[in-house]
Design a protein around this motif. Structure first.
Motif, PDB file in Angstrom:
ATOM      1  N   ILE A  69     -14.271   0.152  -7.320  1.00  0.00           N
ATOM      2  CA  ILE A  69     -15.513  -0.352  -7.896  1.00  0.00           C
ATOM      3  C   ILE A  69     -16.068   0.713  -8.837  1.00  0.00           C
ATOM      4  N   ILE A  70     -16.267   0.339 -10.096  1.00  0.00           N
ATOM      5  CA  ILE A  70     -16.812   1.245 -11.107  1.00  0.00           C
ATOM      6  C   ILE A  70     -18.301   0.962 -11.270  1.00  0.00           C
ATOM      7  N   LEU A  71     -19.120   2.014 -11.177  1.00  0.00           N
ATOM      8  CA  LEU A  71     -20.568   1.894 -11.301  1.00  0.00           C
ATOM      9  C   LEU A  71     -21.000   2.393 -12.677  1.00  0.00           C
ATOM     10  N   VAL A  72     -21.870   1.613 -13.342  1.00  0.00           N
ATOM     11  CA  VAL A  72     -22.307   1.943 -14.702  1.00  0.00           C
ATOM     12  C   VAL A  72     -23.837   1.949 -14.734  1.00  0.00           C
ATOM     13  N   HIS A  73     -24.427   3.110 -14.960  1.00  0.00           N
ATOM     14  CA  HIS A  73     -25.881   3.274 -14.920  1.00  0.00           C
ATOM     15  C   HIS A  73     -26.561   2.665 -16.137  1.00  0.00           C
ATOM     16  N   GLY A  74     -27.859   2.439 -16.001  1.00  0.00           N
ATOM     17  CA  GLY A  74     -28.667   1.957 -17.108  1.00  0.00           C
ATOM     18  C   GLY A  74     -29.399   3.092 -17.798  1.00  0.00           C
ATOM     19  N   GLY A  75     -30.380   2.704 -18.639  1.00  0.00           N
ATOM     20  CA  GLY A  75     -31.142   3.693 -19.378  1.00  0.00           C
ATOM     21  C   GLY A  75     -31.306   3.336 -20.844  1.00  0.00           C
ATOM     22  N   GLY A  76     -31.193   2.057 -21.168  1.00  0.00           N
ATOM     23  CA  GLY A  76     -31.387   1.634 -22.553  1.00  0.00           C
ATOM     24  C   GLY A  76     -30.341   2.165 -23.505  1.00  0.00           C
ATOM     25  N   TRP A  77     -29.160   2.492 -23.010  1.00  0.00           N
ATOM     26  CA  TRP A  77     -28.024   3.011 -23.786  1.00  0.00           C
ATOM     27  C   TRP A  77     -28.268   4.417 -24.332  1.00  0.00           C
ATOM     28  N   THR A  78     -29.494   4.935 -24.182  1.00  0.00           N
ATOM     29  CA  THR A  78     -29.840   6.242 -24.752  1.00  0.00           C
ATOM     30  C   THR A  78     -30.183   7.285 -23.705  1.00  0.00           C
ATOM     31  N   LEU A 108     -24.274   9.074 -24.481  1.00  0.00           N
ATOM     32  CA  LEU A 108     -25.524   8.387 -24.737  1.00  0.00           C
ATOM     33  C   LEU A 108     -25.753   8.247 -26.239  1.00  0.00           C
ATOM     34  N   ALA A 109     -26.313   7.119 -26.621  1.00  0.00           N
ATOM     35  CA  ALA A 109     -26.536   6.834 -28.032  1.00  0.00           C
ATOM     36  C   ALA A 109     -27.726   7.616 -28.570  1.00  0.00           C
ATOM     37  N   ASP A 110     -27.662   7.938 -29.865  1.00  0.00           N
ATOM     38  CA  ASP A 110     -28.797   8.520 -30.580  1.00  0.00           C
ATOM     39  C   ASP A 110     -28.722   8.043 -32.026  1.00  0.00           C
ATOM     40  N   ALA A 111     -29.551   8.621 -32.885  1.00  0.00           N
ATOM     41  CA  ALA A 111     -29.624   8.150 -34.270  1.00  0.00           C
ATOM     42  C   ALA A 111     -28.290   8.273 -34.998  1.00  0.00           C
ATOM     43  N   ASP A 112     -27.480   9.232 -34.596  1.00  0.00           N
ATOM     44  CA  ASP A 112     -26.202   9.459 -35.271  1.00  0.00           C
ATOM     45  C   ASP A 112     -25.011   8.854 -34.532  1.00  0.00           C
ATOM     46  N   PRO A 191     -43.833  -4.209 -28.197  1.00  0.00           N
ATOM     47  CA  PRO A 191     -43.394  -2.891 -28.692  1.00  0.00           C
ATOM     48  C   PRO A 191     -42.372  -2.220 -27.774  1.00  0.00           C
ATOM     49  N   LEU A 192     -42.565  -2.319 -26.458  1.00  0.00           N
ATOM     50  CA  LEU A 192     -41.625  -1.702 -25.529  1.00  0.00           C
ATOM     51  C   LEU A 192     -40.251  -2.332 -25.650  1.00  0.00           C
ATOM     52  N   LEU A 193     -40.220  -3.644 -25.748  1.00  0.00           N
ATOM     53  CA  LEU A 193     -38.953  -4.348 -25.884  1.00  0.00           C
ATOM     54  C   LEU A 193     -38.300  -4.040 -27.227  1.00  0.00           C
ATOM     55  N   GLN A 194     -39.087  -3.910 -28.270  1.00  0.00           N
ATOM     56  CA  GLN A 194     -38.539  -3.618 -29.591  1.00  0.00           C
ATOM     57  C   GLN A 194     -37.913  -2.228 -29.636  1.00  0.00           C
ATOM     58  N   ILE A 195     -38.513  -1.274 -28.935  1.00  0.00           N
ATOM     59  CA  ILE A 195     -37.913   0.066 -28.861  1.00  0.00           C
ATOM     60  C   ILE A 195     -36.556  -0.009 -28.190  1.00  0.00           C
ATOM     61  N   LEU A 196     -36.467  -0.756 -27.096  1.00  0.00           N
ATOM     62  CA  LEU A 196     -35.200  -0.910 -26.396  1.00  0.00           C
ATOM     63  C   LEU A 196     -34.156  -1.540 -27.304  1.00  0.00           C
ATOM     64  N   SER A 198     -34.040  -1.754 -30.564  1.00  0.00           N
ATOM     65  CA  SER A 198     -33.699  -1.000 -31.771  1.00  0.00           C
ATOM     66  C   SER A 198     -32.537  -0.058 -31.533  1.00  0.00           C
ATOM     67  N   SER A 199     -32.372   0.401 -30.288  1.00  0.00           N
ATOM     68  CA  SER A 199     -31.266   1.309 -29.986  1.00  0.00           C
ATOM     69  C   SER A 199     -29.924   0.594 -30.057  1.00  0.00           C
ATOM     70  N   TYR A 200     -29.956  -0.743 -30.022  1.00  0.00           N
ATOM     71  CA  TYR A 200     -28.705  -1.498 -30.119  1.00  0.00           C
ATOM     72  C   TYR A 200     -28.592  -2.264 -31.426  1.00  0.00           C
ATOM     73  N   GLY A 201     -29.352  -1.855 -32.423  1.00  0.00           N
ATOM     74  CA  GLY A 201     -29.211  -2.459 -33.735  1.00  0.00           C
ATOM     75  C   GLY A 201     -29.561  -3.933 -33.752  1.00  0.00           C
ATOM     76  N   ILE A 202     -30.692  -4.284 -33.140  1.00  0.00           N
ATOM     77  CA  ILE A 202     -31.047  -5.697 -33.025  1.00  0.00           C
ATOM     78  C   ILE A 202     -31.302  -6.327 -34.394  1.00  0.00           C
ATOM     79  N   ASP A 203     -31.516  -5.501 -35.442  1.00  0.00           N
ATOM     80  CA  ASP A 203     -31.730  -6.037 -36.775  1.00  0.00           C
ATOM     81  C   ASP A 203     -30.426  -6.199 -37.539  1.00  0.00           C
ATOM     82  N   ALA A 204     -29.291  -6.083 -36.848  1.00  0.00           N
ATOM     83  CA  ALA A 204     -27.987  -6.197 -37.483  1.00  0.00           C
ATOM     84  C   ALA A 204     -27.654  -7.663 -37.746  1.00  0.00           C
ATOM     85  N   SER A 205     -26.487  -7.890 -38.317  1.00  0.00           N
ATOM     86  CA  SER A 205     -26.070  -9.243 -38.650  1.00  0.00           C
ATOM     87  C   SER A 205     -25.831 -10.069 -37.397  1.00  0.00           C
TER      88      SER A 205
END
Length: 287
Positions: A69-78, A108-112, A191-196, A198-205
């Motif tokens: 069983i593989i466990l994968v933590h959360g944290g908004g990808w960042t 973990l994801a960041d701006a780059d 705003p809280l949801l939009q921050i979350l 944005s880390s996954y490129g919600i404005d993408a195609s």
């Protein structure tokens, strides 16, 4: 917001586990040698980055049929860390002692460094590492995934779209995002949801959002899936769970869905007890 998932007095009687002796392999990796005893190894490296490590817990009396069983933590990808999954890890070791557990960190994801495909690549590297060390670990290739929040999204996405060898026998999503094209996401003003998001490129195609959405990647052959969601979750709209449920139903994929109407992004007490009982039964049935 309520306490994070699986921080509860339910986790009682955590056993003391012994680490078995080990030898050094030719490639420098530590390999367990005594399959009659349990084995524990922390921060096993599967890449060059400091975040590319996992904790390994092998049960006593394991064989080549032992499943993982593989466990994968959360944290908004960042953010987040594998330590966030320790309560679930302890629960599995205590209540499902015949399963191996791999509790992973990932980059973990960041701006780059966007989360996709980086984090899916990390999960793939973990799976490949387990396969390459299958004989040393004395485990099978049969896998299950349990993810929370962003980790649940990654678990579903990998299991539905990137498990090319069909090794995943079950996957559990605990408050995981499933569909980035959901109007509840695209049209939100929170705003809280939009921050979350944005880390996954919600404005993408739209094509990109579909590519990274488990809802759009599920197929007739997707593994059995168990889903848990809170009806008052400020980060994960209820439709993320109900739409995924309906999609699996339409595809004929074995699934189980639980919505706790008054809960948020995590719960405890009797609802947590309900989650653990259902999760244990699902694992024992499908993995």
């Amino acid at each position: 917001m309520k306490r994070l998932i699986f921080i509860s007095i339910f986790f009682l009687s955590i056993s003391t586990y012994l680490s078995c002796s080990s030898d050094q392999t030719d490639d420098g990796n530590i390999a367990p040698t005594n399959t009659n005893a349990s084995y524990e190894e922390l921060n096993v490296s599967y890449g060059d980055d400091s975040d590319q490590v996992f904790d390994l817990y092998l049960p006593a009396n394991r064989t080549m049929d032992t499943k993982t069983i593989i466990l994968v933590h959360g944290g908004g990808w960042t953010s987040g860390d594998k330590a966030d999954m320790n309560e679930i890890k302890d629960f599995i070791k205590d209540q499902l002692p015949n399963y191996a557990v791999v509790n992973i960190n990932y980059r973990l994801a960041d701006a780059d460094n966007p989360p996709y495909p980086m984090q899916i690549n990390d999960i793939t590297s973990v799976v490949n590492h387990l396969k390459a060390n299958q004989s040393d670990y004395t485990i099978s290739n049969d896998l299950g995934f349990i993810g929370t929040s962003a980790g649940a999204h990654l678990s579903l996405l990998y299991s539905y779209a990137f498990d090319s060898d069909s090794n995943v026998d079950m996957v559990a999503s605990i408050v995981g995002p499933t569909n980035f094209t959901d109007p509840a996401y695209l049209n939100n003003t929170d705003p809280l949801l939009q921050i979350l998001l944005s880390s996954y490129g919600i404005d993408a195609s739209t094509s990109f959002l579909e590519e990274v959405s488990p809802y759009h990647r599920a197929t007739l052959t997707s593994p059995p899936t168990i889903l848990f969601y809170g009806g008052q979750d400020p980060l994960i709209p209820t439709t993320q769970g109900t739409a995924m449920r309906d999609q699996l139903e339409d595809l004929g994929v074995t699934h189980q869905f639980t919505l706790y109407p008054t809960e948020g992004h995590g719960w405890d007490g009797l609802n947590l007890l309900d989650t653990t009982i259902k999760l244990q039964t699902f694992i024992e049935t499908h993995l």
